[in-house]
Design a protein around this motif. Structure first.
Motif, PDB file in Angstrom:
ATOM      1  N   TYR A   1      16.656  -1.900  -0.185  1.00 58.17           N
ATOM      2  CA  TYR A   1      17.147  -2.903   0.734  1.00 58.17           C
ATOM      3  C   TYR A   1      18.642  -3.043   0.519  1.00 58.17           C
TER       4      TYR A   1
ATOM      5  N   GLY B   1       0.124   0.675  -5.233  1.00 56.61           N
ATOM      6  CA  GLY B   1       1.430   1.295  -5.039  1.00 56.61           C
ATOM      7  C   GLY B   1       2.532   0.410  -5.561  1.00 56.61           C
TER       8      GLY B   1
ATOM      9  N   GLY C   1       8.281  -4.716  -6.470  1.00 53.89           N
ATOM     10  CA  GLY C   1       7.191  -4.959  -7.392  1.00 53.89           C
ATOM     11  C   GLY C   1       5.992  -4.077  -7.105  1.00 53.89           C
TER      12      GLY C   1
ATOM     13  N   LYS D   1       0.180  -8.810  -4.236  1.00 54.11           N
ATOM     14  CA  LYS D   1       1.552  -8.323  -4.420  1.00 54.11           C
ATOM     15  C   LYS D   1       2.216  -9.112  -5.540  1.00 54.11           C
TER      16      LYS D   1
ATOM     17  N   VAL E   1      -2.821 -10.723   0.334  1.00 55.76           N
ATOM     18  CA  VAL E   1      -2.893 -10.355   1.746  1.00 55.76           C
ATOM     19  C   VAL E   1      -4.142  -9.513   1.984  1.00 55.76           C
TER      20      VAL E   1
ATOM     21  N   THR F   1      -0.818   3.464   4.092  1.00 58.83           N
ATOM     22  CA  THR F   1       0.323   3.230   4.994  1.00 58.83           C
ATOM     23  C   THR F   1       0.381   4.311   6.081  1.00 58.83           C
TER      24      THR F   1
ATOM     25  N   ASP G   1       1.874   7.390   4.674  1.00 62.03           N
ATOM     26  CA  ASP G   1       0.904   8.311   4.052  1.00 62.03           C
ATOM     27  C   ASP G   1       0.168   9.120   5.119  1.00 62.03           C
TER      28      ASP G   1
ATOM     29  N   ASN H   1       5.886   0.254   5.934  1.00 57.72           N
ATOM     30  CA  ASN H   1       5.524  -1.154   6.147  1.00 57.72           C
ATOM     31  C   ASN H   1       4.484  -1.326   7.251  1.00 57.72           C
TER      32      ASN H   1
ATOM     33  N   LEU I   1       0.578  -0.607   7.886  1.00 60.46           N
ATOM     34  CA  LEU I   1      -0.622  -0.227   7.128  1.00 60.46           C
ATOM     35  C   LEU I   1      -1.780   0.009   8.077  1.00 60.46           C
TER      36      LEU I   1
HETATM   37  N1  LIG Z   1      -2.240  -4.775   2.103  1.00 65.00           N
HETATM   38  C1  LIG Z   1      -2.269  -3.594   1.474  1.00 65.00           C
HETATM   39  N2  LIG Z   1      -3.419  -2.888   1.396  1.00 65.00           N
HETATM   40  C2  LIG Z   1      -3.453  -1.678   0.775  1.00 65.00           C
HETATM   41  N3  LIG Z   1      -2.378  -1.094   0.189  1.00 65.00           N
HETATM   42  C3  LIG Z   1      -1.204  -1.748   0.221  1.00 65.00           C
HETATM   43  C4  LIG Z   1      -1.082  -3.027   0.867  1.00 65.00           C
HETATM   44  N4  LIG Z   1       0.210  -3.433   0.751  1.00 65.00           N
HETATM   45  C5  LIG Z   1       0.863  -2.466   0.090  1.00 65.00           C
HETATM   46  N5  LIG Z   1       0.021  -1.442  -0.251  1.00 65.00           N
HETATM   47  C6  LIG Z   1       0.361  -0.229  -1.012  1.00 65.00           C
HETATM   48  O1  LIG Z   1       1.337  -0.560  -1.983  1.00 65.00           O
HETATM   49  C7  LIG Z   1       2.509   0.224  -1.793  1.00 65.00           C
HETATM   50  C8  LIG Z   1       3.736  -0.616  -2.134  1.00 65.00           C
HETATM   51  O2  LIG Z   1       3.906  -1.597  -1.138  1.00 65.00           O
HETATM   52  P1  LIG Z   1       5.233  -2.450  -1.011  1.00 65.00           P
HETATM   53  O3  LIG Z   1       5.133  -3.258   0.225  1.00 65.00           O
HETATM   54  O4  LIG Z   1       5.490  -3.161  -2.279  1.00 65.00           O
HETATM   55  O5  LIG Z   1       6.365  -1.351  -0.951  1.00 65.00           O
HETATM   56  P2  LIG Z   1       6.888  -0.377   0.209  1.00 65.00           P
HETATM   57  O6  LIG Z   1       6.943  -1.089   1.523  1.00 65.00           O
HETATM   58  O7  LIG Z   1       6.092   0.909   0.159  1.00 65.00           O
HETATM   59  O8  LIG Z   1       8.349  -0.081  -0.327  1.00 65.00           O
HETATM   60  P3  LIG Z   1       9.599  -1.082  -0.320  1.00 65.00           P
HETATM   61  O9  LIG Z   1       9.147  -2.414  -0.760  1.00 65.00           O
HETATM   62  O10 LIG Z   1      10.479  -0.446  -1.297  1.00 65.00           O
HETATM   63  O11 LIG Z   1      10.102  -1.056   1.062  1.00 65.00           O
HETATM   64  C9  LIG Z   1       2.463   0.700  -0.352  1.00 65.00           C
HETATM   65  O12 LIG Z   1       3.169   1.886  -0.178  1.00 65.00           O
HETATM   66  C10 LIG Z   1       0.956   0.857  -0.135  1.00 65.00           C
HETATM   67  O13 LIG Z   1       0.542   2.131  -0.596  1.00 65.00           O
END
Ligand SMILES: Nc1ncnc2c1ncn2[C@@H]1O[C@H](COP(=O)(O)OP(=O)(O)OP(=O)(O)O)[C@@H](O)[C@H]1O
Length: 374
Positions: A3, A59, A64, A81, A143, A150, A153, A197, A199
């Motif tokens: 960010y 992930g 975090g 999270k 959540v 994602t 992926d 972002n 999913l």
């Molecule tokens: N609601 C969810 N259900 C299942 N897996 C999730 C969910 N939210 C996040 N994840 C998994 O956790 C990973 C990390 O998510 P997070 O939102 O912290 O980071 P990001 O969006 O991948 O990266 P950044 O925060 O650096 O932009 C995601 O890439 C995904 O694989």
């Protein structure tokens, strides 16, 4: 992915004891009906995620870790999270702890709670609740769990990439999510639209998540005018260089990059290509009507050339340099619905979707959704 700056919202208060007692916080859904958010105890989430074990890790992001948890006697899968304390420090350092409006700068997690506690849609990764700050001053956000990971992926890390029907479905669902944000009162600008972002749930619906950078308010509000630009490189609107440039059209730009990614299967920035920027590579090809060169070589162009052309031109309009000429997200939704009608859905996908969607209960979405599943 990094960010660029700090988000600036006053957060809901999460300073509470970490006991396991559940409390309810009344919030409003898009339909205006009151609903409840659960207030979890730290220990409850610790045990739901097997002590935040590596086995439960879904992930890691820049702020975090995300863990899979199971609540309500194994009946409710959730994603928990956990913001890293260092991530919180970094966020604060950008603006010296202030958003320029006299308010203490909130963390992405607190901002996500603030935004999502007011909104709910089958197109979002909805907030179920949160916990108090733990001893390391981390807020835990709970959540909905997204079983198919994602969109990043799906596009880049699966041996079998999605076909055109599924890609257009993902594009349409994401567009609907952003359109719902922009249409809410006051509008919400997400500011971090990107494939990681978005999913994908167990019914293969795309859902917009990660509202850590989102801003709620009208563009003339002091708070929006004093919040520094932020987003992810590769998706960030080049015209959004100072707070006054922020508008819903910045999200439209990022969505255009996402649409190019869906069409081409290429990352927003990929140093293995020249030019590395997806938009710099794709726009000249689209302008020269060389559409076939931008479609993902793993699946080839759509059978109907009209469909491919429409998708490419729509993406190009979204990333146009003239903000006024970019379509609204409502117009993007309308356009994609027309395109979708020309794309045959594989018979097995169609049958599976019908069965799954019949199971979407009115209990889950009946009272407070912005729109029905499709
Ligand atoms: N609601 C969810 N259900 C299942 N897996 C999730 C969910 N939210 C996040 N994840 C998994 O956790 C990973 C990390 O998510 P997070 O939102 O912290 O980071 P990001 O969006 O991948 O990266 P950044 O925060 O650096 O932009 C995601 O890439 C995904 O694989």
């Amino acid at each position: 992915m990094g960010y660029l700056s700090c988000r600036g919202h006053s957060a809901v208060s999460t300073s509470d004891s970490g006991n396991t007692q559940k409390k309810k916080k009344k919030t409003r859904g898009c339909g205006g009906e009151a609903r409840s958010l659960r207030h979890f105890g730290y220990e409850e989430l610790e045990s739901a995620t097997l002590g935040f074990s590596h086995k439960a890790l879904l992930g890691k992001g820049s702020h975090g870790c995300v863990y899979k948890g199971v609540l309500d006697n194994g009946k409710l899968p959730v994603a928990v999270k956990v913001s890293t304390p260092s991530g919180i420090q970094e966020e604060y350092s950008g603006t010296g702890g202030s958003n320029g409006n006299g308010n203490t700068c909130s963390t992405p997690g607190e901002n996500e709670i603030e935004i999502l506690s007011r909104l709910r849609s089958p197109r979002f990764v909805n907030l179920l609740g949160f916990s108090a700050l733990d001893e390391e001053k981390r807020v835990l956000i709970v959540v909905e769990y997204m079983a198919n990971g994602t969109l990043f992926d799906q596009l880049h890390a699966r041996p079998r990439p999605p076909g055109w029907a599924r890609r257009i479905r993902f594009a349409l669902h994401t567009a609907k999510a952003i359109a719902a944000l922009h249409a809410s009162e006051p509008p919400v600008i997400h500011r971090d639209i990107k494939s990681s972002n978005v999913l994908v749930d167990e019914r293969w619906n795309a859902r917009l998540g990660d509202f850590g950078l989102a801003l709620r308010g009208n563009v003339e509000d002091v708070r929006l005018k004093s919040t520094p630009p932020a987003g992810t490189l590769g998706y960030l609107d080049p015209g959004y260089v100072s707070p006054e440039n922020l508008s819903t059209k910045s999200d439209v730009f990022s969505y255009g990059i996402l649409l190019l990614e869906i069409i081409s299967g290429r990352n927003a920035i990929d140093v293995n290509y020249s030019p590395p920027s997806l938009v710099d590579w794709a726009l000249p090809l689209i302008k020269r009507d060389e559409f076939d060169l931008i479609f993902d070589p793993r699946i080839g162009p759509p059978k109907d050339p009209w469909v491919g052309r429409q998708l490419a031109v729509l993406a190009a309009r979204c990333v146009g340099s003239g903000v006024e000429e970019r379509p609204s997200m409502g117009a993007v939704v309308h356009h994609l619905k027309v395109v979708r009608k020309r794309v045959p859905v594989p018979i097995w996908d169609e049958m599976a979707n019908r069965v799954r969607n019949r199971k979407v209960s009115s209990v889950q979405y009946g009272v407070d959704c912005c729109e029905r599943n499709d």
